[in-house]
Design an enzyme around this catalytic site. Sequence first.
Site, PDB file in Angstrom:
ATOM      1  N   HIS A 117     -17.313  30.668  17.561  1.00 54.67           N
ATOM      2  CA  HIS A 117     -18.672  31.154  17.782  1.00 54.67           C
ATOM      3  C   HIS A 117     -19.624  30.443  16.831  1.00 54.67           C
ATOM      4  CE1 HIS A 117     -16.500  34.226  20.001  1.00 54.67           C
ATOM      5  NE2 HIS A 117     -17.641  34.540  20.572  1.00 54.67           N
ATOM      6  N   HIS A 120     -16.183  31.230  27.520  1.00 55.07           N
ATOM      7  CA  HIS A 120     -14.930  31.957  27.308  1.00 55.07           C
ATOM      8  C   HIS A 120     -14.986  33.353  27.927  1.00 55.07           C
ATOM      9  CE1 HIS A 120     -17.484  33.093  23.858  1.00 55.07           C
ATOM     10  NE2 HIS A 120     -16.807  34.219  23.840  1.00 55.07           N
ATOM     11  N   CYS A 131     -17.604  45.966  23.290  1.00 53.84           N
ATOM     12  CA  CYS A 131     -17.339  44.692  23.947  1.00 53.84           C
ATOM     13  C   CYS A 131     -16.240  43.982  23.174  1.00 53.84           C
ATOM     14  CB  CYS A 131     -18.576  43.823  24.095  1.00 53.84           C
ATOM     15  SG  CYS A 131     -19.835  43.955  22.861  1.00 53.84           S
ATOM     16  N   HIS A 142     -12.976  40.587  23.495  1.00 56.15           N
ATOM     17  CA  HIS A 142     -12.380  39.404  24.112  1.00 56.15           C
ATOM     18  C   HIS A 142     -10.930  39.712  24.477  1.00 56.15           C
ATOM     19  CE1 HIS A 142     -15.654  37.929  21.535  1.00 56.15           C
ATOM     20  NE2 HIS A 142     -15.809  36.998  22.461  1.00 56.15           N
ATOM     21  N   GLU A 196     -12.349  50.034  17.766  1.00 59.86           N
ATOM     22  CA  GLU A 196     -13.749  50.127  17.355  1.00 59.86           C
ATOM     23  C   GLU A 196     -14.248  51.556  17.232  1.00 59.86           C
ATOM     24  OE1 GLU A 196     -16.609  47.765  19.462  1.00 59.86           O
ATOM     25  OE2 GLU A 196     -15.293  46.009  19.513  1.00 59.86           O
ATOM     26  N   TYR A 233     -23.106  35.504  31.148  1.00 61.38           N
ATOM     27  CA  TYR A 233     -24.386  35.262  30.488  1.00 61.38           C
ATOM     28  C   TYR A 233     -24.232  34.222  29.385  1.00 61.38           C
ATOM     29  CZ  TYR A 233     -22.995  37.683  26.253  1.00 61.38           C
ATOM     30  OH  TYR A 233     -22.360  38.025  25.090  1.00 61.38           O
ATOM     31  N   GLU A 283     -23.708  32.798  22.408  1.00 63.12           N
ATOM     32  CA  GLU A 283     -22.661  33.476  23.171  1.00 63.12           C
ATOM     33  C   GLU A 283     -22.708  32.887  24.574  1.00 63.12           C
ATOM     34  OE1 GLU A 283     -20.123  35.042  22.754  1.00 63.12           O
ATOM     35  OE2 GLU A 283     -20.270  36.544  21.191  1.00 63.12           O
ATOM     36  N   GLU A 329     -20.389  33.630  27.852  1.00 56.93           N
ATOM     37  CA  GLU A 329     -19.236  34.423  28.277  1.00 56.93           C
ATOM     38  C   GLU A 329     -19.239  34.761  29.760  1.00 56.93           C
ATOM     39  OE1 GLU A 329     -18.456  36.875  24.145  1.00 56.93           O
ATOM     40  OE2 GLU A 329     -19.567  37.886  25.733  1.00 56.93           O
ATOM     41  N   TRP A 356     -27.241  40.676  26.205  1.00 60.61           N
ATOM     42  CA  TRP A 356     -26.347  41.018  27.315  1.00 60.61           C
ATOM     43  C   TRP A 356     -26.588  42.442  27.790  1.00 60.61           C
ATOM     44  CZ3 TRP A 356     -24.715  39.956  22.363  1.00 60.61           C
ATOM     45  CH2 TRP A 356     -24.116  40.990  21.646  1.00 60.61           C
TER      46      TRP A 356
END
Length: 193
Positions: free
Chosen positions: A27, A34, A69, A71, A89, A106, A116, A118, A162
Amino acid sequence: MSVHSEEIVLLNTADEAVGTAPKLASHHRDTPYHLAFSCYVVDPDGRVLITRRALGKKTFPGVWTGSCCGHPAPREGLRDAVRRRLATELGLVPDTITSILPGFRYRAAAADGTLEHERCPVVRATVTDTTTVPAPDEVEEARWWTWPECLKLAERPEASPWYRLQLAELEPLGAPLEWPDAGIEGLPPALPW
């Protein structure tokens, strides 16, 4: 899994996996395309859990956004990734997970230039136990908001890019408990359900 050892799944323009890379090191100002996901957690009253990203996050620190959010790890399914990140989280265990915007993608730059980029399917998770235990390195604040409050947040600059883009697609679908299941056909080839 430590944040320092997490791998992201790199994608080509057909949303097929073409490799992996370390999450933190990937990043930057030229972040490769990704795989990611966004999740909106909804309680039985239709309230949505809105979170503020931890101030120490590398990307978009302190912005308000959806519930969670993350990955997906290499070869990890979307539902498993959502369950893992909700537990890590927020200390939450979802009752259901539903695909809402499987085709969402986005590209957005943070104030410091970090990009970002993604393919980021959006899901709804429902919970009956609304007790949250936010991880301080991930979440600065977590609050249950009404849908009208969520829509107002999308108009404010402190909302993540986002979040604003997703809310533009979610608003026409009605209240969060009414969002229709979009199915899994629109998920990227790199992401099993």
